[in-house]
Design a protein around this motif. Structure first.
Motif, PDB file in Angstrom:
ATOM      1  N   PHE A 102      31.590  35.669  -2.084  1.00 42.88           N
ATOM      2  CA  PHE A 102      31.450  36.367  -0.832  1.00 42.88           C
ATOM      3  C   PHE A 102      32.272  37.510  -0.668  1.00 42.88           C
ATOM      4  O   PHE A 102      31.795  38.514   0.043  1.00 42.88           O
ATOM      5  CB  PHE A 102      31.598  35.105   0.191  1.00 42.88           C
ATOM      6  CG  PHE A 102      31.451  35.841   1.678  1.00 42.88           C
ATOM      7  CD1 PHE A 102      30.148  35.749   2.396  1.00 42.88           C
ATOM      8  CD2 PHE A 102      32.446  36.239   2.456  1.00 42.88           C
ATOM      9  CE1 PHE A 102      29.953  36.347   3.479  1.00 42.88           C
ATOM     10  CE2 PHE A 102      32.215  36.951   3.846  1.00 42.88           C
ATOM     11  CZ  PHE A 102      30.853  36.892   4.464  1.00 42.88           C
ATOM     12  N   GLU A 103      33.392  37.281  -0.726  1.00 45.48           N
ATOM     13  CA  GLU A 103      34.457  38.341  -0.689  1.00 45.48           C
ATOM     14  C   GLU A 103      33.845  39.920  -1.677  1.00 45.48           C
ATOM     15  O   GLU A 103      33.914  40.980  -1.243  1.00 45.48           O
ATOM     16  CB  GLU A 103      36.050  38.152  -1.344  1.00 45.48           C
ATOM     17  CG  GLU A 103      36.668  37.118  -0.383  1.00 45.48           C
ATOM     18  CD  GLU A 103      37.836  36.739  -0.869  1.00 45.48           C
ATOM     19  OE1 GLU A 103      38.321  36.951  -1.812  1.00 45.48           O
ATOM     20  OE2 GLU A 103      38.422  35.686  -0.089  1.00 45.48           O
ATOM     21  N   LEU A 104      33.496  39.403  -2.947  1.00 45.18           N
ATOM     22  CA  LEU A 104      32.941  40.486  -3.665  1.00 45.18           C
ATOM     23  C   LEU A 104      31.617  41.233  -3.006  1.00 45.18           C
ATOM     24  O   LEU A 104      31.383  42.305  -3.524  1.00 45.18           O
ATOM     25  CB  LEU A 104      32.827  39.894  -5.166  1.00 45.18           C
ATOM     26  CG  LEU A 104      34.301  39.671  -5.883  1.00 45.18           C
ATOM     27  CD1 LEU A 104      33.782  39.175  -7.250  1.00 45.18           C
ATOM     28  CD2 LEU A 104      35.381  41.095  -5.864  1.00 45.18           C
ATOM     29  N   PHE A 105      30.935  40.303  -2.575  1.00 40.40           N
ATOM     30  CA  PHE A 105      29.690  40.784  -1.983  1.00 40.40           C
ATOM     31  C   PHE A 105      30.080  41.632  -0.580  1.00 40.40           C
ATOM     32  O   PHE A 105      29.054  42.323  -0.437  1.00 40.40           O
ATOM     33  CB  PHE A 105      28.754  39.508  -1.657  1.00 40.40           C
ATOM     34  CG  PHE A 105      27.774  39.029  -2.857  1.00 40.40           C
ATOM     35  CD1 PHE A 105      28.389  39.090  -4.158  1.00 40.40           C
ATOM     36  CD2 PHE A 105      26.446  38.868  -2.709  1.00 40.40           C
ATOM     37  CE1 PHE A 105      27.615  38.776  -5.183  1.00 40.40           C
ATOM     38  CE2 PHE A 105      25.734  38.439  -3.852  1.00 40.40           C
ATOM     39  CZ  PHE A 105      26.245  38.525  -5.021  1.00 40.40           C
ATOM     40  N   ASP A 106      31.012  41.014  -0.024  1.00 40.96           N
ATOM     41  CA  ASP A 106      31.112  42.090   1.335  1.00 40.96           C
ATOM     42  C   ASP A 106      31.955  43.202   1.110  1.00 40.96           C
ATOM     43  O   ASP A 106      32.931  43.569   1.166  1.00 40.96           O
ATOM     44  CB  ASP A 106      32.343  41.091   1.896  1.00 40.96           C
ATOM     45  CG  ASP A 106      32.359  41.643   3.478  1.00 40.96           C
ATOM     46  OD1 ASP A 106      31.850  42.831   3.761  1.00 40.96           O
ATOM     47  OD2 ASP A 106      33.471  41.267   4.070  1.00 40.96           O
ATOM     48  N   LEU A 107      31.039  44.396   0.511  1.00 38.15           N
ATOM     49  CA  LEU A 107      31.506  45.610  -0.056  1.00 38.15           C
ATOM     50  C   LEU A 107      32.195  46.285   0.902  1.00 38.15           C
ATOM     51  O   LEU A 107      33.141  47.193   0.599  1.00 38.15           O
ATOM     52  CB  LEU A 107      30.515  46.278  -0.504  1.00 38.15           C
ATOM     53  CG  LEU A 107      29.582  45.880  -1.802  1.00 38.15           C
ATOM     54  CD1 LEU A 107      28.527  46.666  -2.130  1.00 38.15           C
ATOM     55  CD2 LEU A 107      30.587  45.382  -2.977  1.00 38.15           C
ATOM     56  N   LYS A 108      31.888  46.189   2.583  1.00 39.45           N
ATOM     57  CA  LYS A 108      32.801  46.906   3.516  1.00 39.45           C
ATOM     58  C   LYS A 108      33.775  46.252   4.082  1.00 39.45           C
ATOM     59  O   LYS A 108      34.351  46.823   4.908  1.00 39.45           O
ATOM     60  CB  LYS A 108      31.438  47.252   4.513  1.00 39.45           C
ATOM     61  CG  LYS A 108      30.183  48.112   3.865  1.00 39.45           C
ATOM     62  CD  LYS A 108      29.313  48.530   4.931  1.00 39.45           C
ATOM     63  CE  LYS A 108      28.099  49.135   4.567  1.00 39.45           C
ATOM     64  NZ  LYS A 108      27.431  48.511   3.442  1.00 39.45           N
ATOM     65  N   HIS A 109      34.081  45.109   3.434  1.00 41.62           N
ATOM     66  CA  HIS A 109      35.283  44.197   4.004  1.00 41.62           C
ATOM     67  C   HIS A 109      35.028  43.975   5.346  1.00 41.62           C
ATOM     68  O   HIS A 109      36.330  44.521   6.134  1.00 41.62           O
ATOM     69  CB  HIS A 109      36.457  44.956   3.552  1.00 41.62           C
ATOM     70  CG  HIS A 109      36.530  45.316   2.044  1.00 41.62           C
ATOM     71  ND1 HIS A 109      36.579  44.384   1.142  1.00 41.62           N
ATOM     72  CD2 HIS A 109      36.588  46.648   1.390  1.00 41.62           C
ATOM     73  CE1 HIS A 109      36.777  44.852   0.010  1.00 41.62           C
ATOM     74  NE2 HIS A 109      36.511  46.175   0.241  1.00 41.62           N
ATOM     75  N   ARG A 110      34.089  43.611   5.700  1.00 39.28           N
ATOM     76  CA  ARG A 110      34.114  43.463   7.474  1.00 39.28           C
ATOM     77  C   ARG A 110      33.733  42.032   7.792  1.00 39.28           C
ATOM     78  O   ARG A 110      33.603  41.780   9.029  1.00 39.28           O
ATOM     79  CB  ARG A 110      32.788  44.172   8.229  1.00 39.28           C
ATOM     80  CG  ARG A 110      31.589  44.027   7.574  1.00 39.28           C
ATOM     81  CD  ARG A 110      30.597  45.065   8.328  1.00 39.28           C
ATOM     82  NE  ARG A 110      29.105  44.938   7.769  1.00 39.28           N
ATOM     83  CZ  ARG A 110      27.944  45.752   8.071  1.00 39.28           C
ATOM     84  NH1 ARG A 110      28.303  46.713   8.981  1.00 39.28           N
ATOM     85  NH2 ARG A 110      27.021  45.753   7.472  1.00 39.28           N
ATOM     86  N   GLY A 111      33.782  40.964   6.824  1.00 38.89           N
ATOM     87  CA  GLY A 111      33.309  39.699   7.005  1.00 38.89           C
ATOM     88  C   GLY A 111      31.998  39.362   7.097  1.00 38.89           C
ATOM     89  O   GLY A 111      31.774  38.185   7.471  1.00 38.89           O
ATOM     90  N   ALA A 112      31.314  40.161   6.778  1.00 42.37           N
ATOM     91  CA  ALA A 112      29.602  39.765   6.705  1.00 42.37           C
ATOM     92  C   ALA A 112      28.992  40.734   5.623  1.00 42.37           C
ATOM     93  O   ALA A 112      29.477  41.889   5.324  1.00 42.37           O
ATOM     94  CB  ALA A 112      29.185  40.119   8.176  1.00 42.37           C
ATOM     95  N   ILE A 113      27.807  40.328   5.035  1.00 44.84           N
ATOM     96  CA  ILE A 113      27.346  41.187   4.268  1.00 44.84           C
ATOM     97  C   ILE A 113      25.783  41.769   4.819  1.00 44.84           C
ATOM     98  O   ILE A 113      24.964  41.009   5.485  1.00 44.84           O
ATOM     99  CB  ILE A 113      26.797  40.002   3.123  1.00 44.84           C
ATOM    100  CG1 ILE A 113      28.137  39.438   2.276  1.00 44.84           C
ATOM    101  CG2 ILE A 113      26.039  40.856   1.841  1.00 44.84           C
ATOM    102  CD1 ILE A 113      27.683  38.172   1.366  1.00 44.84           C
TER     103      ILE A 113
END
Length: 213
Positions: A76-87
């Protein structure tokens, strides 16, 4: 139908269109549109905000939004490319791209290295491998003695850590997986080339048709 893409952008924050995403990934336009159907299912499972939350991600993987899993959290952290806690949808497609059968081996190796580099230091350290072993024990309800865990760690670093500095760098990881190609099998999901048959409803609301008209 001309306003259809703008309605999607309002409902799905950060939405990138299928033509743009196809040009940036190994997916075809049709595959991207089919992935949008998958994304809508996941992102609307708990909250209709057009984003995939961590809980929705876990629900999609385990059918349980409260189940904690080290690897699921890390993905999930790696998929969250914008680092906002959501994909968002763009994150979703660009991240899934690494698992596409046509994506280069180099990209797959880099992603798998980052998956195991839990602290984002650029190295896989002994404590991180121990975290993974502990997580695997918890998931499988397997119980290894402390001595057995330490023996596994010793053998792992003996095999991979070529300069014996107590941490695994990118070059050591590349050398390791090149000798054990079976480790890379999890980085390819063949069904991603068949996703259009899994989610065929994209045919009825194709953005490509809107642009063509």
């Amino acid at each position: 139908m001309g306003c259809y893409p703008s309605r999607i952008k309002q409902r799905f924050p950060g939405y990138d269109g299928p033509i743009e995403l196809a040009s940036q990934t190994s997916f075809t336009v049709s595959e991207v549109e089919a992935l949008f159907e998958m994304f809508k299912d996941i992102s609307g499972s708990m909250a209709d905000d057009g984003l995939i939350s961590k809980e929705e991600f876990q629900l999609a993987l385990f059918k349980n939004s409260q189940k904690e899993n080290l690897f699921a959290n890390r993905i999930f952290e790696l998929f969250d490319l914008k680092h906002r806690g959501a994909i968002d949808f763009g994150d979703f497609v660009k991240s899934l791209n690494v698992f596409h059968p046509n994506t280069s081996l180099d990209e797959k190796v880099n992603f798998e290295f980052k998956l195991y580099d839990l602290d984002d230091t650029g190295f896989i350290e002994r404590k991180e491998v121990k975290q993974m072993l502990d997580a695997l024990q918890k998931e499988s309800e397997m119980r290894l003695s402390d001595a057995t865990v330490e023996a596994i760690l010793d053998k792992t670093f003996q095999d991979i850590d070529g300069n014996q500095d107590g941490k695994i760098d990118k070059d050591e990881w590349i050398n390791f997986v090149s000798r054990r190609p079976s480790l890379m099998k999890i980085m390819t999901l063949p069904y991603l080339k068949e996703v259009t048959t899994t989610f065929p409803s994209f045919v009825f609301n194709s953005e490509v048709d809107d642009i063509a008209t």
